[in-house]
Design a protein around this motif. Structure first.
Motif, PDB file in Angstrom:
ATOM      1  N   GLY A 317       0.835  -1.193   0.000  1.00  0.00           N
ATOM      2  CA  GLY A 317       0.000   0.000   0.000  1.00  0.00           C
ATOM      3  C   GLY A 317       0.868   1.240   0.000  1.00  0.00           C
ATOM      4  O   GLY A 317       2.104   1.163   0.062  1.00  0.00           O
ATOM      5  N   ASP A 394       2.621   0.600   5.503  1.00  0.00           N
ATOM      6  CA  ASP A 394       3.059  -0.320   4.456  1.00  0.00           C
ATOM      7  C   ASP A 394       4.570  -0.263   4.239  1.00  0.00           C
ATOM      8  O   ASP A 394       5.097  -0.970   3.381  1.00  0.00           O
ATOM      9  CB  ASP A 394       2.354   0.014   3.140  1.00  0.00           C
ATOM     10  CG  ASP A 394       0.849  -0.056   3.266  1.00  0.00           C
ATOM     11  OD1 ASP A 394       0.338  -1.125   3.644  1.00  0.00           O
ATOM     12  OD2 ASP A 394       0.183   0.968   3.017  1.00  0.00           O
ATOM     13  N   ASP A 469       1.660  -1.179  -7.270  1.00  0.00           N
ATOM     14  CA  ASP A 469       0.251  -1.001  -7.603  1.00  0.00           C
ATOM     15  C   ASP A 469      -0.015  -1.324  -9.075  1.00  0.00           C
ATOM     16  O   ASP A 469      -1.041  -1.905  -9.416  1.00  0.00           O
ATOM     17  CB  ASP A 469      -0.153   0.449  -7.304  1.00  0.00           C
ATOM     18  CG  ASP A 469      -1.647   0.673  -7.411  1.00  0.00           C
ATOM     19  OD1 ASP A 469      -2.423  -0.140  -6.859  1.00  0.00           O
ATOM     20  OD2 ASP A 469      -2.050   1.658  -8.047  1.00  0.00           O
TER      21      ASP A 469
END
Length: 915
Positions: A317, A394, A469
């Motif tokens: 994240g 994260d 991501d």
């Protein structure tokens, strides 16, 4: 009792490992010829020869020079054909005009690879480009691979190969550096000595006559010494091969690119809005996102990221915890983090309470965690231990500033035990010069990347998150959609609409045709009636219901509003008649009275909760069709709120595209307005991308506006431009990513009469594969994998992504599916896979049939279709391996023409067939 088609076989892993890459002779040659070797001081031929002789790689070097008996004391030969033994690699340093002939001579002598360092090719104009074409024709005669021309050469620091004219040999390491610029190679080489950066490969790729980015990424992806691939790129070359190779390798090895030459739009605005919105650099960003490549802006950053991604795990994240002994650096790190797409982690109450237990009262009580300037090594270590475990973070950045009571070395020594935080990366910024050097060295050796400045470290974390991501988005399981060939798509009608327009000599579809084209792909359009006179317009308006909209019906005018060709909100027949006359007069004043074909009549659709969107596509010169989504309407170019992506899309990729626009926040519902059905919008984008890749004669298309509201989606206007009659099918731009191969979707009936579909696999099939594996017996599993394998291992997401998210250019997996008799998901009955072997026109196949459906002819049919696909895809050899006791599968292979090879000392039987 098993039948021939119910047995499973496993891929020929040993065959794959034993297949020598066609680039191996370039990177690990046993013999090298230097064509153009000379003793002329400062010459390229002399420097290359000297580098090969002075950096021993364990092989033999032959100078080739027809005018000298020896060069640098080494016996020389007049031609390549006169060499005393076959040569793996030829380094060619002769004038450009001689290169095609030299390449032909090398091919005749059986040389496997060449590096052309000579300049004077396409960079100098058409004559040079013709030399390249002739050289490649010669190379293709013998399947010889060429790096260059106009390049510095190739280094393999691990073996000592220095086939370049650089001044020094790179240090060995685990980063591969690839560059189109030879000058940049020498600069990076000098910098690497100062910063003690090592390389697994160092390649100047030149103008990519033959070997391109995709070839090198494939080779280095298989190289166990390479942990990261760094690229300096000036042009993309073969876009499809680059994206294909990068997508396969990026999951296991980071690929980091710095791209020179950021430019404005690649083409001038064309007749559609979309044509003026796409641009080569923006498209390149979209392409990199699609294949998981990380793009950076500076040379320093590219190597920082290579180090970080090689040493630390990718974050799950964007939330970073920052721990520092000074407030200012924490603020700088925070600003940089947020600027580049990360976010500040909000520490949990439990973490704050635990920190309260041992930190001074004046600590920051939040993130950044300021443990104050008098922090000793123990306080640092204890705070790191607590903060690293916070569930809301994260990743962790530890910042140390050298103050009077600070001990950078002991602190680093304490910190090294936290170098592995599981799935969280840890970074450090030890600020200062020589005073912190020993601590920096301890951290680097322990696997904690260090940065001189905290803002640089925070930026690196944000880049790690973007990279992570992007990969997650590529391999996130999309929602199940209707399978190819089922409801909602009428390809034949769409093709006929485009064909009819082109046959009449037109390149612009009128609005009526454009909407029919969209409807053929299940995209909802507003009701549209063509009226050629006032009376017909009034009658159509009465049937549709007031208020209505009248628009110019024309085969040539693209933007109707520009010529007064749109009249809104007409409330009765008199208004409609007046609007008809007004539009006809406006068309006449625009200078195209003969092109007035009447008007289209549509209902006036403007729900109070609606938003105007644009969905479009145009052709990029490098990547082919490119999709656009964003805020639409008449001010689309003003707001420029858009996102680009490469087709084809699935629902996950469509959602990721939407997430890169500002309008998405409004679509979710704002200020009491109900939200738009985002799932329906995702599916519309998927269908639109399908239209774009299947209807290849379309050059540009946009829906503007696409009205999105709580009550649904509706295309209010559409514009389509097609290629003219002068365009040839073989010259049409192809998608950079191979679309779903619908030509391999076919029905098949089992022996018991069950109707099934055999089709290529889709990413949406992951849940179906989980259910499929639940049906397998231990016998079937062992036959397929040559070992027992737990169900949890077989259905793990990371594993299934490799099976479902395939590149159809590299492998083809067929599934046998059937629609259940009761409402529910489709069911997969069998899977067959054909995987290409890198560097060869060969593939290996595997089959697996669910136990309840064995004995139904599925194995035989799957293998037959895989062989047909192999022929269609230009393969020459298909191989497989199976267990010795799997006689039924062996009989199937023999019946289909395979040759079986038995080894009395091996339990594995090898099968192969030449196509």
């Amino acid at each position: 009792m098993s039948t021939p088609d119910d047995a499973a076989i496993t891929p020929a892993h040993d065959v794959l490992r034993s297949t020598r890459s066609d680039l191996e002779p370039i990177f690990s040659p046993r013999t090298v010829a230097v064509v153009g070797a000379t003793e002329a001081a400062g010459s390229v031929g002399r420097t290359v020869l000297w580098n090969l002789l002075s950096s021993p790689f364990g092989g033999t070097v032959y100078p080739v020079n027809p005018g000298r008996p020896n060069v640098l004391g080494v016996k020389a030969y007049p031609t390549v054909s006169s060499l005393p033994e076959p040569v793996d690699l030829a380094v060619i340093a002769t004038p450009a005009a001689t290169v095609p002939g030299v390449v032909g001579e090398c091919v005749d002598a059986g040389v496997k690879g060449a590096i052309v360092v000579s300049a004077g090719f396409k960079e100098v104009g058409p004559e040079g480009a013709d030399l390249e074409r002739r050289a490649l024709e010669q190379a293709r005669r013998g399947r010889m691979r060429i790096v260059g021309p106009n390049c510095l050469g190739v280094m393999n620091p691990t073996t000592g190969l220095n086939a370049t004219f650089a001044a020094a040999m790179a240090r060995p390491g685990n980063v591969a550096f690839l560059s189109q610029s030879g000058a940049l190679c020498t600069a990076v080489l000098d910098w690497s000595f100062q910063d003690q950066v090592g390389f697994s490969a160092f390649v100047s790729i030149g103008s990519m006559l033959d070997v391109g980015w995709g070839d090198l990424i494939d080779y280095l992806g298989d190289d166990p010494r390479t942990r990261a691939i760094v690229i300096y790129m000036e042009s993309i070359g073969d876009a499809r091969h680059f994206l294909s190779a990068a997508r396969e390798v990026a999951m296991s090895k980071p690929i980091i690119v710095i791209k020179a030459g950021r430019t404005a739009a690649a083409a001038a605005a064309a007749a559609s809005h979309t044509g003026g919105l796409t641009g080569s650099d923006e498209v390149l960003d979209a392409a990199f996102r699609r294949c998981g490549v990380l793009r950076v802006e500076t040379i320093a950053h590219i190597f920082n990221m290579a180090e970080v991604l090689a040493k630390q795990p990718r974050p799950r994240g964007p939330r970073l915890a920052i721990l520092t002994n000074a407030g200012g650096p924490g603020v700088l790190a925070t600003d940089s983090l947020i600027q580049f797409g990360g976010s500040l982690a909000e520490l949990s109450p439990e973490t704050i309470a635990e920190l309260d237990g041992f930190l001074p009262d004046a600590w920051s009580r939040g993130n950044p965690v300021d443990i104050l300037g008098d922090a000793d090594p123990d306080r640092f270590a204890r705070a790191v231990e607590v903060v690293s475990k916070d569930r809301n973070s994260d990743g962790l950045l530890v910042v140390l500033t050298p103050q009077a009571m600070t001990d950078p070395t002991r602190t680093a020594d304490q910190l090294k035990m936290h170098a592995k935080l599981g799935h969280k990366p840890i970074l450090a910024s030890w600020m200062g010069g020589t005073h912190v050097a020993a601590g920096v060295d301890i951290l680097n050796r322990s696997g904690i990347p260090t940065f001189t400045y905290p803002d640089t470290a925070a930026r690196a974390f944000a880049a790690m998150w973007r990279y992570s991501d992007a990969l997650r988005g590529i391999y996130e399981t999309p929602a199940e959609t209707e399978h190819d060939g089922e409801r909602g798509v009428d390809r034949a009608s769409a093709e006929e609409i485009v064909r009819a327009a082109r046959s009449s000599g037109r390149t612009i579809l009128n609005e009526y045709e454009s909407k029919r084209l969209l409807a053929a792909y299940g995209i909802p359009t507003v009701e549209t009636v063509v009226a050629t006179d006032e009376k017909a317009a009034a009658e159509a308006s009465g049937r549709i219901g007031y208020p209505v909209v009248l628009k110019l019906h024309s085969d040539a005018i693209a933007h109707k509003t520009d010529v007064g060709g749109v009249v809104l909100n007409l409330a009765d027949a008199a208004a409609v008649r007046a609007a008809f006359r007004s539009i006809r007069e406006s068309a006449s004043k625009a200078g195209v009275p003969g092109d007035f074909r009447g008007v289209t009549v549509q209902p006036m659709v403007r729900p109070p909760d609606g938003y105007e969107l644009i969905v479009g596509s145009s052709i990029d010169p490098q990547f082919g069709p490119v999709l656009l989504f964003g805020t639409g309407g008449s001010l689309v170019e003003v707001f420029r709120d858009r996102a680009l992506a490469l087709p084809p899309l699935n629902t996950t990729l469509a959602r990721r595209m939407m997430e890169r626009t500002r309008i998405l926040s409004a679509l979710k519902g704002v200020r009491g307005r109900p939200p738009v059905d985002l799932g329906a919008l995702e599916r519309l984008l998927v269908r639109f991308s399908q239209l774009v890749v299947e209807q290849r004669w379309i050059r540009e298309i946009d829906i503007n506006p696409l009205l999105a509201s709580h009550s649904g989606l509706l295309a209010l206007d559409a514009r389509v431009i097609v290629h003219g009659l002068d365009a040839r099918a073989e010259d049409l731009p192809r998608p950079a990513i191979r679309p779903y191969p619908s030509q391999y979707v076919e029905p098949f009936t089992l022996r018991d009469g069950t109707r099934t579909t055999i089709r290529p696999i889709r990413p949406e099939d992951e849940p179906l594969l989980i259910a499929f594996h639940e049906t397998l017996s231990e016998r079937s599993v062992y036959s397929r994998y040559f070992q027992a394998m737990k169900l949890s291992t077989r259905v793990a997401h990371d594993r299934l992504t490799r099976i479902c998210f395939i590149d159809y250019d590299r492998e083809m997996a067929l599934v046998v599916s059937r629609r259940p008799t009761e409402p529910g998901r489709h069911e997969i009955l069998a899977v067959g896979r054909l995987s290409r072997i890198h560097g060869a026109d060969a593939a290996e196949f595997a089959l697996l049939v669910a136990d309840p459906y064995q004995g139904q002819g599925l194995g035989v049919e799957l293998l037959r279709r895989l062989l047909r696909i192999a022929r269609d895809e230009g393969l020459r050899l298909v191989t497989a391996e199976m267990l010795r006791n799997n006689r039924p599968m062996q009989r199937v292979c023999e019946a289909l023409g395979f040759r079986l090879r038995y080894d009395p000392d091996d339990e594995v039987v090898h099968a192969e067939i030449e196509l």
